[in-house]
Design a protein around this motif. Sequence first.
Motif, PDB file in Angstrom:
ATOM      1  N   UNK A 287       0.794  -1.236   0.000  1.00 20.21           N
ATOM      2  CA  UNK A 287       0.000   0.000   0.000  1.00 20.21           C
ATOM      3  C   UNK A 287       0.817   1.271   0.000  1.00 20.21           C
ATOM      4  N   UNK A 288       2.025   1.257   0.530  1.00 18.07           N
ATOM      5  CA  UNK A 288       2.796   2.502   0.570  1.00 18.07           C
ATOM      6  C   UNK A 288       3.120   3.023  -0.830  1.00 18.07           C
ATOM      7  N   UNK A 289       3.138   2.103  -1.802  1.00 20.46           N
ATOM      8  CA  UNK A 289       3.443   2.535  -3.161  1.00 20.46           C
ATOM      9  C   UNK A 289       2.324   3.398  -3.731  1.00 20.46           C
ATOM     10  N   UNK A 290       1.138   3.249  -3.154  1.00 18.85           N
ATOM     11  CA  UNK A 290       0.010   4.066  -3.595  1.00 18.85           C
ATOM     12  C   UNK A 290      -0.103   5.314  -2.726  1.00 18.85           C
ATOM     13  N   UNK A 291       0.061   5.108  -1.440  1.00 16.56           N
ATOM     14  CA  UNK A 291      -0.218   6.180  -0.499  1.00 16.56           C
ATOM     15  C   UNK A 291       0.759   7.343  -0.603  1.00 16.56           C
ATOM     16  N   UNK A 292       2.048   7.050  -0.683  1.00 12.01           N
ATOM     17  CA  UNK A 292       2.996   8.163  -0.669  1.00 12.01           C
ATOM     18  C   UNK A 292       2.946   9.036  -1.920  1.00 12.01           C
ATOM     19  N   UNK A 293       2.967   8.445  -3.119  1.00 13.31           N
ATOM     20  CA  UNK A 293       2.821   9.317  -4.288  1.00 13.31           C
ATOM     21  C   UNK A 293       1.480  10.047  -4.273  1.00 13.31           C
ATOM     22  N   UNK A 294       0.441   9.340  -3.803  1.00 15.17           N
ATOM     23  CA  UNK A 294      -0.870   9.969  -3.727  1.00 15.17           C
ATOM     24  C   UNK A 294      -0.842  11.175  -2.810  1.00 15.17           C
ATOM     25  N   UNK A 295      -0.172  11.002  -1.672  1.00 17.35           N
ATOM     26  CA  UNK A 295      -0.077  12.108  -0.721  1.00 17.35           C
ATOM     27  C   UNK A 295       0.672  13.268  -1.337  1.00 17.35           C
ATOM     28  N   UNK A 296       1.757  12.970  -2.044  1.00 14.66           N
ATOM     29  CA  UNK A 296       2.543  14.056  -2.647  1.00 14.66           C
ATOM     30  C   UNK A 296       1.684  14.869  -3.595  1.00 14.66           C
ATOM     31  N   UNK A 297       0.951  14.178  -4.448  1.00 10.99           N
ATOM     32  CA  UNK A 297       0.106  14.885  -5.410  1.00 10.99           C
ATOM     33  C   UNK A 297      -0.986  15.669  -4.696  1.00 10.99           C
ATOM     34  N   UNK A 298      -1.675  14.999  -3.783  1.00 13.11           N
ATOM     35  CA  UNK A 298      -2.789  15.664  -3.105  1.00 13.11           C
ATOM     36  C   UNK A 298      -2.334  16.896  -2.333  1.00 13.11           C
ATOM     37  N   UNK A 299      -1.217  16.757  -1.615  1.00 17.41           N
ATOM     38  CA  UNK A 299      -0.745  17.905  -0.834  1.00 17.41           C
ATOM     39  C   UNK A 299      -0.385  19.076  -1.740  1.00 17.41           C
ATOM     40  N   UNK A 300       0.276  18.780  -2.850  1.00 18.05           N
ATOM     41  CA  UNK A 300       0.633  19.868  -3.765  1.00 18.05           C
ATOM     42  C   UNK A 300      -0.611  20.528  -4.330  1.00 18.05           C
ATOM     43  N   UNK A 301      -1.584  19.721  -4.730  1.00 12.00           N
ATOM     44  CA  UNK A 301      -2.798  20.290  -5.283  1.00 12.00           C
ATOM     45  C   UNK A 301      -3.529  21.127  -4.237  1.00 12.00           C
ATOM     46  N   UNK A 302      -3.579  20.617  -3.016  1.00 13.14           N
ATOM     47  CA  UNK A 302      -4.160  21.363  -1.909  1.00 13.14           C
ATOM     48  C   UNK A 302      -3.528  22.743  -1.817  1.00 13.14           C
ATOM     49  N   UNK A 303      -2.200  22.741  -1.752  1.00 12.59           N
ATOM     50  CA  UNK A 303      -1.492  24.001  -1.570  1.00 12.59           C
ATOM     51  C   UNK A 303      -1.841  24.977  -2.674  1.00 12.59           C
ATOM     52  N   UNK A 304      -1.799  24.512  -3.904  1.00 14.16           N
ATOM     53  CA  UNK A 304      -2.093  25.388  -5.019  1.00 14.16           C
ATOM     54  C   UNK A 304      -3.511  25.921  -4.933  1.00 14.16           C
ATOM     55  N   UNK A 305      -4.446  25.056  -4.594  1.00 19.19           N
ATOM     56  CA  UNK A 305      -5.825  25.491  -4.536  1.00 19.19           C
ATOM     57  C   UNK A 305      -6.075  26.466  -3.400  1.00 19.19           C
ATOM     58  N   UNK A 306      -5.503  26.182  -2.241  1.00 19.13           N
ATOM     59  CA  UNK A 306      -5.698  27.110  -1.124  1.00 19.13           C
ATOM     60  C   UNK A 306      -5.079  28.458  -1.441  1.00 19.13           C
TER      61      UNK A 306
END
Lengths: 295, 327, 311
Positions: free
Chosen positions: A260-279
């Motif tokens: 599962x870490x192979x999904x979670x970590x890249x997913x987190x990286x993308x989501x966090x970056x998108x969050x930051x940009x959107x906020x």
Amino acid sequence: MSTQDIGAIVEAEEGASLWNDAWLRLKKNRAAVTGGVVLVVMVLLVLLTPWIAPYSYEAQNLDLGATPPSAAHWLGTDIFGRDLLTQILYGGRISLAVGFIATAVALVIGVTWGAVAGYVGGRVDSMMMRFVDILYALPFMIFIILLMVVFGRNILLLFLAIGAVEWLTMARIMRTQVQSLRQQEFVEAAVSLGLAPAAIIFRHIIPNAIGPIIVYTTLTIPSVMLLEAFLSFLGLGIQPPQTSWGLLISYGAETMEEYPWLLIFPGAALTITLFSLNFLGDGLRDALDVRGSKD
Amino acid sequence: MSLLTVNDLSVSFVTRNGTTEAVKNVSFNVESKSITAIIGESGSGKSVSCYALLGLIPQPPGRVDSGTAEFGGRDLLSLSERELRGIRGSDIAMIFQDPMTCLNPYMRIGEQLIEPLIVHGVANKEAATKRAVELLDEVGIQNPEVAMQAYPFEFSGGMRQRVMIAMALIAEPKLLIADEPTTALDVTVQAQIFDLLSDLRRQTGAAIILITHDMGAVAEMAERMIVMYAGRKAEFGPVDQIINHPRHPYTKGLISCVPHIVSDMTEERPDLVEVPGIVPSLKDFGQDRCLFASRCTYVTDKCRASRPEERLFSDGQIADCWHAEDL
Amino acid sequence: MVRFILWRLLQAIPVIFVVITATFFLVRSAPGGPFDSEKAVLPEVKRALEAQYKLDLPLHEQYVAYLGDLSSGDLGPSFKYPGRSVNEILSSGLPVTAELGLYALTFALFVGVLAGVFAALKPNTRQDFIPMGMAMIGICMPSFLLGPLLVLVFGIYLDWLPIAGWGDLPGDKILPSITLGSAYAAYIARLSRAGMLEILSQDYIRTARAKGLPEWQVVTQHALRGGLIPVIAFLGPAFAGLLAGSFVVETIFQIPGLGRFYVQAAFNRDYTMILGTTVFLSTLIVFFNLISDVIAAWLNPRLRAQFKGGA
């Protein structure tokens, strides 16, 4: 006088220029500030990747295989024994690059198109915006997929394809801005004072039109990144040996039950970056008091 | 016994930039079936005072600091939201300044008009509709049945204001608060609306609080008036008496500002009278001195040092000025 | 009103035409044909196949022939699945995708509107931040991340729901619908919040309160009417997005819908399939946009009257 008016008047008696006001307001928006900071950190990390990545990009360790996070590999390894943190850093370079570059392409085309249409007006404006309207009605997702399939998975083409979709809204926004500004009284005043058109455009119209452009640009980058991730997931975007967050997520999804870490970590990286940009984008929108096309 | 007695009302607004005392220690009363005017410039606190009575001020950032408002044996300022709702639209009704934005553009006139009756359980839909049609007729809307089905955008400003008035009066309130009802309308329409309000007052027996900045309208319509300046009461009392002999410099200034139309054009036209200076900024409200001092021709050091106390005159005329007797 | 609709229809036609033409020439101009990847095919056989499918004619003649077929509703045979026509494949995939889209949209509308209106009632408080924070997650987490995560949690760890298929196991439609609908729930939440905030600051809301209406009635009977118009206008683009999103969701959950067929056709260079699906989907999108625009316009009484006058 409404109660909102009273609050606004008390505030207004403090602030000075538009930018000052906006900057103050932005600073108070904690979500936006956090987003901005995270974004800067992210960008720095991916820019410095070749120097700070713990392992080289190609380094494989087939004996090791996929392992969960450990001291040697902070985020674990993939099935080829490659360090996940390294993969994510390099993937981030591509994902962010696509985001910024494609947005820049859209920005240049859109702003120019919109500014010309808005300033010249008349028949030229009508034709130019008609063109935009027709393109706008086309279901672009389908076309991009088609383009990518048909012409091969060229990263340059990817930029162009994505840019070609996003410039339309940019053009519309810019044109509305320029149009409304041109008719405003301060432009008439400038003209009556004898200012040349170039001076008017550069010193009066552009600074006022920039607000929505900045906001929209900041909000386009995450859309673009999502689009790239989407295409890569379908196998139509970035191709190996290069990697992107979208690709990493698609690999991770395949083996998520066991690793599962192979999904979670890249997913987190993308989501966090998108969050930051959107906020950040939302914060900018509030600070600059941009109200979309209603103005 | 007055219909409404407001005593020592104070309202502040707390924003992150500070607290503004928008209304400070204002007292006045309204008799049944009378017309009382509240006059003052923008920002004087005239609207805020009345909104506070009905609890229409959002409680942050607004805050009622003190005061009582006795109406029908109860203190409006201490009532719960539920109790206030029972009063709004049925015992006390309000009409607002800009008729163009005060009606719901997505709802037919009839729907909005019958709401006060339905909400307060006074009538069912059928009876309410009948009453609404009657009322539209009374306020001078032609073809009332057709009007019921229309949308607000189909009406002009003057007609919309008439609809607002009908909507306010439909539940037969004892008190109607009219917040600058004609400011957004053309001059000729203004006169019509004022006439309408006077007529309706006679017919329904409702008292009216007229908030305005138009001294001419006050002189014509109101029986009593309260002059507000910078959130404070300047003067209060019978209209005729005040106009003949104002006891506050601000009131005097307001009266003399009303331009007179010269009948004979060959006469020398007098210069327009103005009250020099400007209204203090909101930050300066609430200080312990006379806020009108910087613009006053009667000013002395006492005025700048402490806030004026009330001075009473005959017939209930009250002026808040250190020099009221000298005027 | 009728005139408005007709006018929009008229505008839609050139768009569809451009779609057909652009797709046709785009696909054909790509290197490689549908039969190239077959294992060594004798040249004669290849030529025969190409003749059968009219691929040996000059391009513009093929184009005209295609247009002719189109006008009779014939989307042609599939190159990859001999014996099956595009129409057939489309009609087997369409109901599935339509159902998925419907569930996703219902989910998005329900959750989105509730969240957005709820948040708008108390802006800048927890009641606002929490739903909007979740909406932000919905926007920032792509479906191909959310889907697998949901499957991981609910399908594998908790073992509550099936992880693939459509209509085979009870409850297997839940995860795909939620995955597809989440991003749209998020957009709708933001739109309805913004719309409601705008309306709630209008003067006529103050009038409604002054009449003694309880707050919930002010919201439902006065504010919602105007506040939800942006959401209705969004339905058109949402539809297009849902179709695109279905590509990914159907792939993840192995759902036999249009999206999956389309992606496969794209990879296989199945010309007619690509063309047919593109034309079909594009036409659908254009019409849906039209409908949503018309409804949004109709909801505004002033615009509605203008149309009636012009009909």
